[in-house]
Design a protein around this motif. Structure first.
Motif, short mmCIF file in Angstrom:
data_model
loop_
_atom_site.label_atom_id
_atom_site.label_comp_id
_atom_site.label_asym_id
_atom_site.label_seq_id
_atom_site.Cartn_x
_atom_site.Cartn_y
_atom_site.Cartn_z
N TYR A 1 -13.42 -2.37 -0.30
CA TYR A 1 -12.39 -2.39 -0.90
C TYR A 1 -11.89 -3.85 -0.91
N ALA B 1 -3.35 4.86 0.49
CA ALA B 1 -3.80 5.07 2.04
C ALA B 1 -4.60 6.13 2.08
N GLU C 1 -14.10 -4.73 3.66
CA GLU C 1 -12.54 -4.82 3.30
C GLU C 1 -12.26 -6.33 2.90
N LEU D 1 -7.90 5.26 0.84
CA LEU D 1 -8.87 4.64 1.80
C LEU D 1 -9.23 5.35 3.04
N MET E 1 0.76 -1.26 -0.20
CA MET E 1 0.08 -0.04 0.15
C MET E 1 0.81 1.16 0.09
N SER F 1 -3.89 -1.93 5.61
CA SER F 1 -5.10 -1.25 5.26
C SER F 1 -6.27 -1.01 6.20
N HIS G 1 -7.67 -2.71 -5.33
CA HIS G 1 -6.16 -2.85 -5.60
C HIS G 1 -5.62 -3.77 -6.65
#
Length: 254
Positions: free
Chosen positions: A136, A31, A49, A34, A26, A57, A166
């Motif tokens: 996420y 970050a 998540e 997020l 990350m 994260s 991601h």
């Protein structure tokens, strides 16, 4: 990580410093995505998540979210899909990941506010109620699981909610899943990306908006081709050549 718990007023810079030594993939920019996404979730909302690994994260999300926001972290800690080029599961790694994950959350002062569902994402639906305000996805990067996460969990995100993914336009499996589920779809508007973390907003798109949305995403494909080439060069031990593409050969592109 400093064991003093979160600051009274959550601070992004302090949180970045606290997770600096937590293993994971990350960047600071990711970050920030997020953090901002979690801060925008209203009181009483829900963050989910998929793929927590050792909690890097998860800590950012937990620090950023308002006290009344529920945070659910889904990760089987089965020792597989832990990072680049890791697929098979290993018992020792699974146990260690689970232990370190909990220790990192405890040290960051967010353990009590995280509900950990220790299961594969396709088996976790019944344990997570609707709706989801922020989703996420950083789970298995193979095409099938990535597509299922985007399709099935994405369908549970409320209108106006946010989807962060991601390794978009970096991992082949994740990118193919995005092309299949989001590229020409009429429910997700592409907002942009920070490195390989993409942001989508759940909205109803008309025909013209869908075309514009597809073009916006298509503009990322040259960057995707660059990342694939970098990974090939690193895999065949020619990583030094990635400098020609502006990449640090000591790191994996994410």
């Amino acid at each position: 990580m400093t064991p003093s718990g979160p600051p009274t007023a959550p601070d992004f810079a302090a949180t970045l410093a606290d997770v600096a030594d937590v293993e994971g993939w990350m960047t600071d920019g990711q970050a920030r995505l997020l953090w901002d996404g979690a801060r925008a979730v209203p009181d009483g909302g829900r963050i989910v998540e998929i793929g927590s690994f050792r909690g890097r994260s998860t800590v950012v999300l937990g620090r950023a979210a308002a006290p009344g926001v529920e945070l659910v972290a889904i990760d089987p800690h089965a020792g597989n899909d832990r990072g680049p080029q890791e697929i098979e599961g290993f018992v020792d790694e699974a146990a260690q990941d689970h232990e370190v994950f909990n220790a990192n959350l405890e040290a960051a002062g967010v353990r009590d506010r995280v509900t950990h569902v220790r299961a594969f994402s396709d088996a976790a639906h019944a344990q997570v109620p609707d709706p989801i305000d922020l989703l996420y996805i950083d789970g298995a990067h193979r095409y099938g699981p990535a597509r299922a996460d985007i399709r099935d969990w994405g369908a549970r995100v409320t209108e106006g909610g946010t989807l962060l993914i991601h390794d978009s336009f970096s991992s082949i499996g994740v990118t193919l899943a995005i092309l299949r589920e989001l590229f020409l779809g009429g429910h997700w508007r592409y907002v942009g990306r920070s490195e390989s973390m993409t942001e989508y907003r759940r909205e109803r798109l008309g025909p013209k908006a869908r075309v514009a949305n597809a073009v916006h995403q298509a503009l990322e494909l040259p960057w995707f081709a660059r990342n694939v080439l970098i990974k090939v060069l690193i895999t065949v031990r020619l990583g030094r050549l990635t400098r020609l593409l502006g990449h640090d050969p000591s790191t994996w592109p994410y």
